[in-house]
Design an enzyme around this catalytic site. Sequence first.
Site, PDB file in Angstrom:
ATOM      1  N   LYS A  40      -1.068   9.482  -3.245  1.00  0.00           N
ATOM      2  CA  LYS A  40      -0.749   8.482  -2.218  1.00  0.00           C
ATOM      3  C   LYS A  40      -1.647   7.256  -2.389  1.00  0.00           C
ATOM      4  CE  LYS A  40      -3.826  10.884   1.015  1.00  0.00           C
ATOM      5  NZ  LYS A  40      -3.878  11.834   2.147  1.00  0.00           N
ATOM      6  N   ARG A 134      -3.577  16.234  14.494  1.00  0.00           N
ATOM      7  CA  ARG A 134      -2.924  15.068  13.890  1.00  0.00           C
ATOM      8  C   ARG A 134      -1.413  15.292  13.883  1.00  0.00           C
ATOM      9  NH1 ARG A 134      -4.606  12.636   8.017  1.00  0.00           N
ATOM     10  NH2 ARG A 134      -3.676  14.570   7.263  1.00  0.00           N
ATOM     11  N   HIS A 164      -3.752  21.145   7.483  1.00  0.00           N
ATOM     12  CA  HIS A 164      -4.780  20.269   6.911  1.00  0.00           C
ATOM     13  C   HIS A 164      -6.124  20.596   7.539  1.00  0.00           C
ATOM     14  CE1 HIS A 164      -6.071  16.989   4.493  1.00  0.00           C
ATOM     15  NE2 HIS A 164      -6.382  16.192   5.482  1.00  0.00           N
ATOM     16  N   ARG A 220      -3.997  20.793  -2.471  1.00  0.00           N
ATOM     17  CA  ARG A 220      -3.611  19.381  -2.500  1.00  0.00           C
ATOM     18  C   ARG A 220      -4.840  18.579  -2.906  1.00  0.00           C
ATOM     19  NH1 ARG A 220      -1.854  21.253   2.511  1.00  0.00           N
ATOM     20  NH2 ARG A 220      -3.457  19.963   3.487  1.00  0.00           N
ATOM     21  N   TYR A 264     -21.629 -18.619   4.610  1.00  0.00           N
ATOM     22  CA  TYR A 264     -21.093 -18.813   5.962  1.00  0.00           C
ATOM     23  C   TYR A 264     -22.073 -18.271   6.999  1.00  0.00           C
ATOM     24  CZ  TYR A 264     -16.291 -19.804   4.390  1.00  0.00           C
ATOM     25  OH  TYR A 264     -15.162 -20.356   3.838  1.00  0.00           O
ATOM     26  N   CYS A 311     -17.536 -13.849   1.184  1.00  0.00           N
ATOM     27  CA  CYS A 311     -16.431 -14.731   1.573  1.00  0.00           C
ATOM     28  C   CYS A 311     -15.099 -14.084   1.189  1.00  0.00           C
ATOM     29  CB  CYS A 311     -16.539 -16.081   0.866  1.00  0.00           C
ATOM     30  SG  CYS A 311     -18.166 -16.831   0.861  1.00  0.00           S
ATOM     31  N   ASP A 313     -13.049 -14.895  -1.191  1.00  0.00           N
ATOM     32  CA  ASP A 313     -12.802 -14.826  -2.635  1.00  0.00           C
ATOM     33  C   ASP A 313     -14.073 -14.854  -3.482  1.00  0.00           C
ATOM     34  OD1 ASP A 313     -10.005 -15.406  -1.873  1.00  0.00           O
ATOM     35  OD2 ASP A 313     -10.839 -17.402  -1.488  1.00  0.00           O
TER      36      ASP A 313
HETATM   37  C1  PLP Z   1      -4.769  12.877   1.754  1.00  0.00           C
HETATM   38  C2  PLP Z   1      -4.442  14.293   1.980  1.00  0.00           C
HETATM   39  C3  PLP Z   1      -4.928  15.275   1.112  1.00  0.00           C
HETATM   40  C4  PLP Z   1      -5.925  15.000   0.026  1.00  0.00           C
HETATM   41  O1  PLP Z   1      -7.229  15.076   0.561  1.00  0.00           O
HETATM   42  P1  PLP Z   1      -8.522  14.908  -0.357  1.00  0.00           P
HETATM   43  O2  PLP Z   1      -9.651  15.066   0.583  1.00  0.00           O
HETATM   44  O3  PLP Z   1      -8.427  13.550  -0.932  1.00  0.00           O
HETATM   45  O4  PLP Z   1      -8.420  15.979  -1.391  1.00  0.00           O
HETATM   46  C5  PLP Z   1      -4.481  16.568   1.304  1.00  0.00           C
HETATM   47  N1  PLP Z   1      -3.614  16.872   2.296  1.00  0.00           N
HETATM   48  C6  PLP Z   1      -3.161  15.960   3.161  1.00  0.00           C
HETATM   49  C7  PLP Z   1      -2.235  16.372   4.241  1.00  0.00           C
HETATM   50  C8  PLP Z   1      -3.575  14.643   3.058  1.00  0.00           C
HETATM   51  O5  PLP Z   1      -3.136  13.736   3.934  1.00  0.00           O
END
Ligand code: PLP
Length: 372
Positions: A40, A134, A164, A220, A264, A311, A313
């Site tokens: 992602k 979540r 998760h 994952r 700035y 800044c 850029d």
């Molecule tokens: C982003 C994400 C991951 C990956 O997590 P890492 O900590 O980068 O390994 C796994 N599962 C879900 C649902 C996520 O949103």
Amino acid sequence: MVPNYRGRSWTEISLETIKNNYRIYKENLPEGTDIMAVVKADAYGHGDQKVAKIMQELGCRHFAVSNIHEALRLCEAHIQGKILILGYTPPYYMNAVYVNDITQAIPSEEYAQELLKNGNPIRCHFAIDTGMNRIGLNADDPEHCERIIRKYADKLNVTGLFTHLCVADSKSEDNIKFTQRQIEKFRAVADSVSDLGLKEVHCLNSAGGLWHKGRSDCVRLGIVLYGLKPDYGNTLPEGIQPALNWKSVVAMIKDVLPGEDIGYGRTFHVDHRMRVATIPTGYADGYSRLISNKGFVLINGRKAPVVGRVCMDQFMVDITDIQDVTMGSEVVLIGKSGNEVITADDMAQWIGTIGYEVVCGISSRVERTYID
Ligand SMILES: *Cc1c(COP(=O)(O)O)cnc(C)c1O
């Protein structure tokens, strides 16, 4: 039209390092545990199509993205394997999900109900909420979870379940217990529908796969694939390395005198004669403005502190103590120079965030180059 921005601000990405990280991570997993490559956010800034291609070459057959547009980018690159959308897809896009054989995560019963309206058996994984609050069906009511999963199992093409973990990177006793409870709650739901023969039941992220060996068909794998740490305090397995360097150049050099200010808001006051270099990278490139008067870059193997505000850029650094700096000298924002190194995790630490946000934040006007 100028084709790219090489020579101003660019990243150098090592696909070999990503491959190596994958192999090392895989060696640390129990036999038979697959890896779902999480690509992602443009593979955390590393290039989603490129990363998915090399993962595919290494035999990876599972990919995860955040949304339909990221999923379609993988389809365009002819990535073989299953693509799971972890986040919300507006129901409007369900035909694209269906015809491209993409898998959609289901956050709630309400959403499952909405998918039915499409009329096609959308391939999907139910999300189970085991404590993060979540997305997902509430695992504190396992009977409810079971009932919902069964209700949709023959209407949608339900092929998996996942949860998760939200503190798998923590070594505190309380958090370790919390994670174990999350995994147990998830297993209870998974076991209650084991007769459905769901092929992809997964509960581990990068940190979970390293430090919490719960039963999971796949891990994952996100951040560690790119060689960064889930938490700054973590120690990664030997050999895992960051895969991305970020470089820029010196645009100009000047001497500034006591009594002058820099940038700035005049936030940096000069109290001794200094040499200052201007770097043509800024917050519009993803170099956070929070780095103003904090942190440093590397030039000729030495640290050059950021002086004044970053800044849009450009930003300025103090090169008073560094020899042989000229216009065009290479500047390392993330990476190695001589014996010095700055990681995305270090940069994150300067400004109170995580390496994830640093690499995802490198904007599209920073050209991605591949060095192997
Ligand atoms: C982003 C994400 C991951 C990956 O997590 P890492 O900590 O980068 O390994 C796994 N599962 C879900 C649902 C996520 O949103």
